[in-house]
Motif scaffolding. Structure first.
Motif, PDB file in Angstrom:
ATOM      1  N   ARG A 125      -8.052  -4.671 -20.012  1.00  0.00           N
ATOM      2  CA  ARG A 125      -6.958  -4.600 -19.041  1.00  0.00           C
ATOM      3  C   ARG A 125      -6.965  -5.908 -18.265  1.00  0.00           C
ATOM      4  NH1 ARG A 125      -8.191   1.297 -17.314  1.00  0.00           N
ATOM      5  NH2 ARG A 125      -6.846   2.409 -18.734  1.00  0.00           N
ATOM      6  N   ALA A 126      -5.799  -6.448 -18.077  1.00  0.00           N
ATOM      7  CA  ALA A 126      -5.683  -7.708 -17.348  1.00  0.00           C
ATOM      8  C   ALA A 126      -6.010  -7.475 -15.869  1.00  0.00           C
ATOM      9  CB  ALA A 126      -4.274  -8.263 -17.494  1.00  0.00           C
ATOM     10  N   PRO A 127      -6.511  -8.477 -15.168  1.00  0.00           N
ATOM     11  CA  PRO A 127      -6.804  -8.306 -13.741  1.00  0.00           C
ATOM     12  C   PRO A 127      -5.579  -7.904 -12.929  1.00  0.00           C
ATOM     13  CG  PRO A 127      -7.852 -10.288 -14.563  1.00  0.00           C
ATOM     14  CD  PRO A 127      -6.984  -9.764 -15.673  1.00  0.00           C
ATOM     15  N   ALA A 128      -4.418  -8.431 -13.280  1.00  0.00           N
ATOM     16  CA  ALA A 128      -3.202  -8.046 -12.557  1.00  0.00           C
ATOM     17  C   ALA A 128      -2.892  -6.566 -12.775  1.00  0.00           C
ATOM     18  CB  ALA A 128      -2.034  -8.900 -13.018  1.00  0.00           C
ATOM     19  N   GLU A 129      -3.161  -6.072 -13.959  1.00  0.00           N
ATOM     20  CA  GLU A 129      -2.924  -4.660 -14.243  1.00  0.00           C
ATOM     21  C   GLU A 129      -3.906  -3.785 -13.466  1.00  0.00           C
ATOM     22  OE1 GLU A 129      -2.906  -1.599 -18.050  1.00  0.00           O
ATOM     23  OE2 GLU A 129      -3.024  -3.753 -18.389  1.00  0.00           O
ATOM     24  N   LEU A 130      -5.158  -4.230 -13.355  1.00  0.00           N
ATOM     25  CA  LEU A 130      -6.145  -3.475 -12.581  1.00  0.00           C
ATOM     26  C   LEU A 130      -5.775  -3.422 -11.099  1.00  0.00           C
ATOM     27  CD1 LEU A 130      -9.449  -4.793 -14.188  1.00  0.00           C
ATOM     28  CD2 LEU A 130      -8.423  -2.534 -14.481  1.00  0.00           C
ATOM     29  N   VAL A 131      -5.350  -4.545 -10.547  1.00  0.00           N
ATOM     30  CA  VAL A 131      -4.940  -4.575  -9.142  1.00  0.00           C
ATOM     31  C   VAL A 131      -3.697  -3.718  -8.934  1.00  0.00           C
ATOM     32  CG1 VAL A 131      -4.054  -6.062  -7.300  1.00  0.00           C
ATOM     33  CG2 VAL A 131      -6.010  -6.795  -8.658  1.00  0.00           C
ATOM     34  N   GLY A 132      -2.744  -3.810  -9.836  1.00  0.00           N
ATOM     35  CA  GLY A 132      -1.536  -2.996  -9.732  1.00  0.00           C
ATOM     36  C   GLY A 132      -1.840  -1.514  -9.789  1.00  0.00           C
ATOM     37  N   ARG A 133      -2.743  -1.136 -10.659  1.00  0.00           N
ATOM     38  CA  ARG A 133      -3.110   0.273 -10.763  1.00  0.00           C
ATOM     39  C   ARG A 133      -3.824   0.743  -9.496  1.00  0.00           C
ATOM     40  NH1 ARG A 133      -6.680   3.058 -15.557  1.00  0.00           N
ATOM     41  NH2 ARG A 133      -6.486   5.164 -14.769  1.00  0.00           N
ATOM     42  N   TRP A 134      -4.725  -0.114  -8.943  1.00  0.00           N
ATOM     43  CA  TRP A 134      -5.418   0.246  -7.721  1.00  0.00           C
ATOM     44  C   TRP A 134      -4.431   0.406  -6.570  1.00  0.00           C
ATOM     45  CZ3 TRP A 134      -6.136  -1.728  -2.834  1.00  0.00           C
ATOM     46  CH2 TRP A 134      -7.174  -1.171  -2.098  1.00  0.00           C
ATOM     47  N   LEU A 135      -3.456  -0.505  -6.463  1.00  0.00           N
ATOM     48  CA  LEU A 135      -2.447  -0.399  -5.402  1.00  0.00           C
ATOM     49  C   LEU A 135      -1.607   0.861  -5.568  1.00  0.00           C
ATOM     50  CD1 LEU A 135      -1.216  -4.088  -5.066  1.00  0.00           C
ATOM     51  CD2 LEU A 135      -2.491  -2.760  -3.395  1.00  0.00           C
ATOM     52  N   TYR A 136      -1.247   1.183  -6.808  1.00  0.00           N
ATOM     53  CA  TYR A 136      -0.452   2.380  -7.069  1.00  0.00           C
ATOM     54  C   TYR A 136      -1.221   3.637  -6.659  1.00  0.00           C
ATOM     55  CZ  TYR A 136       2.040   5.994  -9.641  1.00  0.00           C
ATOM     56  OH  TYR A 136       2.714   7.129  -9.988  1.00  0.00           O
ATOM     57  N   GLU A 137      -2.510   3.687  -6.980  1.00  0.00           N
ATOM     58  CA  GLU A 137      -3.303   4.874  -6.672  1.00  0.00           C
ATOM     59  C   GLU A 137      -3.624   4.991  -5.179  1.00  0.00           C
ATOM     60  OE1 GLU A 137      -6.698   4.515  -9.163  1.00  0.00           O
ATOM     61  OE2 GLU A 137      -5.615   5.090 -10.974  1.00  0.00           O
ATOM     62  N   ASN A 138      -3.713   3.880  -4.470  1.00  0.00           N
ATOM     63  CA  ASN A 138      -4.144   3.886  -3.079  1.00  0.00           C
ATOM     64  C   ASN A 138      -3.054   3.452  -2.112  1.00  0.00           C
ATOM     65  OD1 ASN A 138      -6.870   4.640  -3.673  1.00  0.00           O
ATOM     66  ND2 ASN A 138      -7.131   2.596  -4.502  1.00  0.00           N
ATOM     67  N   PHE A 139      -1.800   3.557  -2.507  1.00  0.00           N
ATOM     68  CA  PHE A 139      -0.703   3.114  -1.642  1.00  0.00           C
ATOM     69  C   PHE A 139      -0.653   3.896  -0.337  1.00  0.00           C
ATOM     70  CE2 PHE A 139       3.687   3.467  -0.152  1.00  0.00           C
ATOM     71  CZ  PHE A 139       3.929   2.133   0.114  1.00  0.00           C
ATOM     72  N   LEU A 140      -0.848   5.185  -0.381  1.00  0.00           N
ATOM     73  CA  LEU A 140      -0.801   6.004   0.834  1.00  0.00           C
ATOM     74  C   LEU A 140      -1.927   5.625   1.796  1.00  0.00           C
ATOM     75  CD1 LEU A 140       0.660   8.264   2.276  1.00  0.00           C
ATOM     76  CD2 LEU A 140      -0.813   9.890   1.124  1.00  0.00           C
ATOM     77  N   ILE A 141      -3.094   5.323   1.259  1.00  0.00           N
ATOM     78  CA  ILE A 141      -4.206   4.904   2.100  1.00  0.00           C
ATOM     79  C   ILE A 141      -3.895   3.568   2.766  1.00  0.00           C
ATOM     80  CG2 ILE A 141      -6.626   4.188   2.057  1.00  0.00           C
ATOM     81  CD1 ILE A 141      -6.969   6.243  -0.241  1.00  0.00           C
ATOM     82  N   LEU A 142      -3.345   2.623   2.000  1.00  0.00           N
ATOM     83  CA  LEU A 142      -3.004   1.315   2.556  1.00  0.00           C
ATOM     84  C   LEU A 142      -1.905   1.427   3.607  1.00  0.00           C
ATOM     85  CD1 LEU A 142      -3.073  -0.843  -0.682  1.00  0.00           C
ATOM     86  CD2 LEU A 142      -4.728  -0.841   1.172  1.00  0.00           C
ATOM     87  N   ALA A 143      -0.899   2.256   3.338  1.00  0.00           N
ATOM     88  CA  ALA A 143       0.178   2.450   4.310  1.00  0.00           C
ATOM     89  C   ALA A 143      -0.360   3.101   5.589  1.00  0.00           C
ATOM     90  CB  ALA A 143       1.289   3.300   3.701  1.00  0.00           C
ATOM     91  N   SER A 144      -1.270   4.038   5.455  1.00  0.00           N
ATOM     92  CA  SER A 144      -1.876   4.682   6.625  1.00  0.00           C
ATOM     93  C   SER A 144      -2.716   3.690   7.421  1.00  0.00           C
ATOM     94  CB  SER A 144      -2.754   5.854   6.187  1.00  0.00           C
ATOM     95  OG  SER A 144      -2.007   6.802   5.485  1.00  0.00           O
ATOM     96  N   ALA A 145      -3.425   2.808   6.721  1.00  0.00           N
ATOM     97  CA  ALA A 145      -4.244   1.806   7.408  1.00  0.00           C
ATOM     98  C   ALA A 145      -3.368   0.840   8.209  1.00  0.00           C
ATOM     99  CB  ALA A 145      -5.091   1.049   6.398  1.00  0.00           C
ATOM    100  N   VAL A 146      -2.246   0.443   7.643  1.00  0.00           N
ATOM    101  CA  VAL A 146      -1.328  -0.443   8.364  1.00  0.00           C
ATOM    102  C   VAL A 146      -0.741   0.282   9.573  1.00  0.00           C
ATOM    103  CG1 VAL A 146       0.879  -1.661   8.179  1.00  0.00           C
ATOM    104  CG2 VAL A 146      -0.822  -1.890   6.373  1.00  0.00           C
ATOM    105  N   LEU A 147      -0.409   1.548   9.426  1.00  0.00           N
ATOM    106  CA  LEU A 147       0.110   2.331  10.550  1.00  0.00           C
ATOM    107  C   LEU A 147      -0.932   2.445  11.666  1.00  0.00           C
ATOM    108  CD1 LEU A 147       2.442   4.066  11.648  1.00  0.00           C
ATOM    109  CD2 LEU A 147       1.322   6.023  10.582  1.00  0.00           C
ATOM    110  N   VAL A 148      -2.189   2.659  11.308  1.00  0.00           N
ATOM    111  CA  VAL A 148      -3.259   2.730  12.305  1.00  0.00           C
ATOM    112  C   VAL A 148      -3.398   1.395  13.026  1.00  0.00           C
ATOM    113  CG1 VAL A 148      -5.774   2.916  12.532  1.00  0.00           C
ATOM    114  CG2 VAL A 148      -4.521   4.612  11.222  1.00  0.00           C
TER     115      VAL A 148
END
Length: 92
Positions: free
Chosen positions: A11-34
């Motif tokens: 898997r390409a590194p860009a694909e790994l990062v994209g998959r991680w962002l897709y799986e953890n988008f709610l966590i990242l959005a919550s962190a920005v809100l906090v």
């Protein structure tokens, strides 16, 4: 029979990062809100509470503290980064 490792990148590194962002988008959005809520809380504490305590409750007293200073901005920046890091580290 000889074993093969497989392709250099399964898997390409860009694909790994994209998959991680897709799986953890709610966590990242919550962190920005906090972080945004932390900045608003610091603004309220400095502009409202510190000035209220410094003026001893007098309404028309001059304001001694402002949230537009470099020190307060550094507190907000450092605190937001720490909160985002802690929030993402504990939940991902």
């Amino acid at each position: 029979m000889r074993r093969t490792i497989g392709p250099a990148y399964e898997r390409a590194p860009a694909e790994l990062v994209g998959r991680w962002l897709y799986e953890n988008f709610l966590i990242l959005a919550s962190a920005v809100l906090v972080a945004i809520l932390f900045c608003l809380l610091v603004n309220w504490i400095v502009d409202g509470l510190f000035n209220f305590l410094a003026s001893r409750g007098i309404d028309d007293a001059p304001k001694q503290y402002s949230s537009n200073t470099q020190t307060v901005d550094m507190v907000k920046l450092f605190g937001s980064i720490v909160l985002i890091w802690l929030f993402c580290r504990n939940r991902t």
